[in-house]
Design a protein around this motif. Structure first.
Motif, PDB file in Angstrom:
ATOM      1  N   GLU A   5       0.800  -1.220   0.000  1.00 48.14           N
ATOM      2  CA  GLU A   5       0.000   0.000   0.000  1.00 48.14           C
ATOM      3  C   GLU A   5       0.838   1.278   0.000  1.00 48.14           C
ATOM      4  O   GLU A   5       0.300   2.372   0.121  1.00 48.14           O
ATOM      5  CB  GLU A   5      -1.044  -0.006   1.112  1.00 48.14           C
ATOM      6  CG  GLU A   5      -2.053  -1.124   0.929  1.00 48.14           C
ATOM      7  CD  GLU A   5      -3.224  -1.045   1.885  1.00 48.14           C
ATOM      8  OE1 GLU A   5      -3.432  -0.002   2.517  1.00 48.14           O
ATOM      9  OE2 GLU A   5      -3.940  -2.046   1.977  1.00 48.14           O
ATOM     10  N   SER A   6       2.152   1.136  -0.150  1.00 49.37           N
ATOM     11  CA  SER A   6       3.012   2.297  -0.374  1.00 49.37           C
ATOM     12  C   SER A   6       2.964   2.627  -1.864  1.00 49.37           C
ATOM     13  O   SER A   6       2.487   1.829  -2.670  1.00 49.37           O
ATOM     14  CB  SER A   6       4.454   1.977   0.028  1.00 49.37           C
ATOM     15  OG  SER A   6       4.523   1.661   1.402  1.00 49.37           O
ATOM     16  N   ARG A   7       3.478   3.804  -2.232  1.00 46.24           N
ATOM     17  CA  ARG A   7       3.503   4.185  -3.640  1.00 46.24           C
ATOM     18  C   ARG A   7       4.919   4.094  -4.183  1.00 46.24           C
ATOM     19  O   ARG A   7       5.863   4.577  -3.563  1.00 46.24           O
ATOM     20  CB  ARG A   7       2.979   5.604  -3.823  1.00 46.24           C
ATOM     21  CG  ARG A   7       1.481   5.694  -3.610  1.00 46.24           C
ATOM     22  CD  ARG A   7       0.950   7.086  -3.848  1.00 46.24           C
ATOM     23  NE  ARG A   7       1.486   7.991  -2.830  1.00 46.24           N
ATOM     24  CZ  ARG A   7       1.878   9.231  -3.053  1.00 46.24           C
ATOM     25  NH1 ARG A   7       1.804   9.746  -4.249  1.00 46.24           N
ATOM     26  NH2 ARG A   7       2.343   9.977  -2.078  1.00 46.24           N
ATOM     27  N   ARG A  26       5.780   5.634   1.839  1.00 51.26           N
ATOM     28  CA  ARG A  26       4.771   4.913   2.621  1.00 51.26           C
ATOM     29  C   ARG A  26       3.577   5.821   2.877  1.00 51.26           C
ATOM     30  O   ARG A  26       3.638   7.029   2.709  1.00 51.26           O
ATOM     31  CB  ARG A  26       5.382   4.440   3.933  1.00 51.26           C
ATOM     32  CG  ARG A  26       6.395   3.340   3.683  1.00 51.26           C
ATOM     33  CD  ARG A  26       6.970   2.734   4.897  1.00 51.26           C
ATOM     34  NE  ARG A  26       6.028   2.680   6.011  1.00 51.26           N
ATOM     35  CZ  ARG A  26       6.298   2.141   7.161  1.00 51.26           C
ATOM     36  NH1 ARG A  26       7.467   1.597   7.377  1.00 51.26           N
ATOM     37  NH2 ARG A  26       5.426   2.134   8.129  1.00 51.26           N
ATOM     38  N   SER A  27       2.485   5.229   3.332  1.00 51.48           N
ATOM     39  CA  SER A  27       1.254   5.993   3.570  1.00 51.48           C
ATOM     40  C   SER A  27       1.439   7.046   4.662  1.00 51.48           C
ATOM     41  O   SER A  27       0.724   8.037   4.689  1.00 51.48           O
ATOM     42  CB  SER A  27       0.099   5.056   3.911  1.00 51.48           C
ATOM     43  OG  SER A  27       0.426   4.264   5.026  1.00 51.48           O
ATOM     44  N   ASP A  28       2.440   6.861   5.547  1.00 49.47           N
ATOM     45  CA  ASP A  28       2.685   7.859   6.590  1.00 49.47           C
ATOM     46  C   ASP A  28       3.573   9.008   6.101  1.00 49.47           C
ATOM     47  O   ASP A  28       3.917   9.903   6.862  1.00 49.47           O
ATOM     48  CB  ASP A  28       3.295   7.200   7.837  1.00 49.47           C
ATOM     49  CG  ASP A  28       4.698   6.649   7.615  1.00 49.47           C
ATOM     50  OD1 ASP A  28       5.261   6.812   6.505  1.00 49.47           O
ATOM     51  OD2 ASP A  28       5.241   6.024   8.551  1.00 49.47           O
ATOM     52  N   GLY A  29       3.961   8.974   4.805  1.00 45.82           N
ATOM     53  CA  GLY A  29       4.759  10.048   4.225  1.00 45.82           C
ATOM     54  C   GLY A  29       6.260   9.813   4.256  1.00 45.82           C
ATOM     55  O   GLY A  29       7.018  10.611   3.704  1.00 45.82           O
ATOM     56  N   THR A  30       6.717   8.736   4.873  1.00 46.16           N
ATOM     57  CA  THR A  30       8.144   8.437   4.924  1.00 46.16           C
ATOM     58  C   THR A  30       8.607   7.936   3.559  1.00 46.16           C
ATOM     59  O   THR A  30       8.009   7.031   2.990  1.00 46.16           O
ATOM     60  CB  THR A  30       8.448   7.357   5.984  1.00 46.16           C
ATOM     61  OG1 THR A  30       7.865   7.742   7.222  1.00 46.16           O
ATOM     62  CG2 THR A  30       9.943   7.172   6.156  1.00 46.16           C
ATOM     63  N   LYS A  31       9.676   8.529   3.057  1.00 47.39           N
ATOM     64  CA  LYS A  31      10.207   8.170   1.745  1.00 47.39           C
ATOM     65  C   LYS A  31      11.442   7.285   1.919  1.00 47.39           C
ATOM     66  O   LYS A  31      12.299   7.574   2.750  1.00 47.39           O
ATOM     67  CB  LYS A  31      10.560   9.416   0.945  1.00 47.39           C
ATOM     68  CG  LYS A  31      10.901   9.132  -0.498  1.00 47.39           C
ATOM     69  CD  LYS A  31      11.047  10.428  -1.272  1.00 47.39           C
ATOM     70  CE  LYS A  31      11.300  10.166  -2.731  1.00 47.39           C
ATOM     71  NZ  LYS A  31      11.450  11.414  -3.487  1.00 47.39           N
ATOM     72  N   GLN A  50       2.663   6.932  -9.758  1.00 46.34           N
ATOM     73  CA  GLN A  50       2.046   6.722  -8.440  1.00 46.34           C
ATOM     74  C   GLN A  50       1.491   5.305  -8.252  1.00 46.34           C
ATOM     75  O   GLN A  50       0.386   5.121  -7.764  1.00 46.34           O
ATOM     76  CB  GLN A  50       0.942   7.754  -8.208  1.00 46.34           C
ATOM     77  CG  GLN A  50       1.370   9.172  -8.412  1.00 46.34           C
ATOM     78  CD  GLN A  50       2.055   9.772  -7.211  1.00 46.34           C
ATOM     79  OE1 GLN A  50       1.829   9.370  -6.088  1.00 46.34           O
ATOM     80  NE2 GLN A  50       2.912  10.758  -7.437  1.00 46.34           N
ATOM     81  N   ILE A  52       0.580   1.931  -6.681  1.00 46.26           N
ATOM     82  CA  ILE A  52       0.376   1.473  -5.305  1.00 46.26           C
ATOM     83  C   ILE A  52       0.830   0.017  -5.233  1.00 46.26           C
ATOM     84  O   ILE A  52       0.330  -0.838  -5.980  1.00 46.26           O
ATOM     85  CB  ILE A  52      -1.090   1.612  -4.876  1.00 46.26           C
ATOM     86  CG1 ILE A  52      -1.476   3.098  -4.900  1.00 46.26           C
ATOM     87  CG2 ILE A  52      -1.308   1.016  -3.492  1.00 46.26           C
ATOM     88  CD1 ILE A  52      -2.935   3.370  -4.663  1.00 46.26           C
ATOM     89  N   GLU A  54       1.148  -3.640  -4.347  1.00 45.66           N
ATOM     90  CA  GLU A  54       0.234  -4.678  -3.890  1.00 45.66           C
ATOM     91  C   GLU A  54       0.988  -5.811  -3.198  1.00 45.66           C
ATOM     92  O   GLU A  54       0.509  -6.382  -2.226  1.00 45.66           O
ATOM     93  CB  GLU A  54      -0.540  -5.225  -5.091  1.00 45.66           C
ATOM     94  CG  GLU A  54      -1.553  -6.274  -4.762  1.00 45.66           C
ATOM     95  CD  GLU A  54      -2.346  -6.657  -5.992  1.00 45.66           C
ATOM     96  OE1 GLU A  54      -3.576  -6.627  -5.894  1.00 45.66           O
ATOM     97  OE2 GLU A  54      -1.736  -6.979  -7.039  1.00 45.66           O
TER      98      GLU A  54
END
Length: 130
Positions: A5-7, A26-31, A50, A52, A54
């Motif tokens: 679920e990260s991009r 990641r979804s929390d914004g950590t790159k 972008q 996502i 899976e």
């Protein structure tokens, strides 16, 4: 590290083609940067902006399963094992054996809408953006 679920933001290949950096957020914004070293073979299929993630599989020494064989055959020959001609099957089988012996690693990243990254390489590092 779980990147489901990260991009997947991008792929950067150095001038030699032997070093690749995948940027992932990641979804929390950590790159993060997933850096693949000593690239032997690299395949990108239907990558979109972008993507996502899976699923992500990383094979190293002793991690034999059918998905390793499937990935190695597709990476090395472009077809499934059953559709592979014997000469090319030998090459794909050698890659599986090298992974099992620890001489090589493989990674497969699949994204929601069918995008896929497959690579064989000698080592991998993960670093967070600072």
């Amino acid at each position: 590290m779980n990147f489901v679920e990260s991009r997947l933001l991008g792929v950067q290949i150095d001038d030699t083609g032997r070093e690749i950096s995948l940027s992932i957020i990641r979804s929390d914004g950590t790159k993060f940067f997933l850096e693949l070293h000593g690239i032997e073979r690299f395949l990108v299929n239907e990558l979109r902006q972008q993507n996502i993630i899976e699923n992500m599989k990383h094979w190293t020494q002793g991690t034999e399963d059918s998905s390793l064989r499937d990935a190695a055959y597709f990476l090395m020959t472009g077809v499934a094992e059953n559709d592979c001609e014997p000469r090319l099957a030998t090459i794909a089988h050698a890659v599986v054996e090298r992974v099992l012996r620890g001489e090589l690693e493989m990674v497969e990243i699949t994204a929601v809408f069918g995008a896929q990254i497959l690579a064989s390489f000698t080592s991998m590092t993960l670093r967070a953006e600072t």
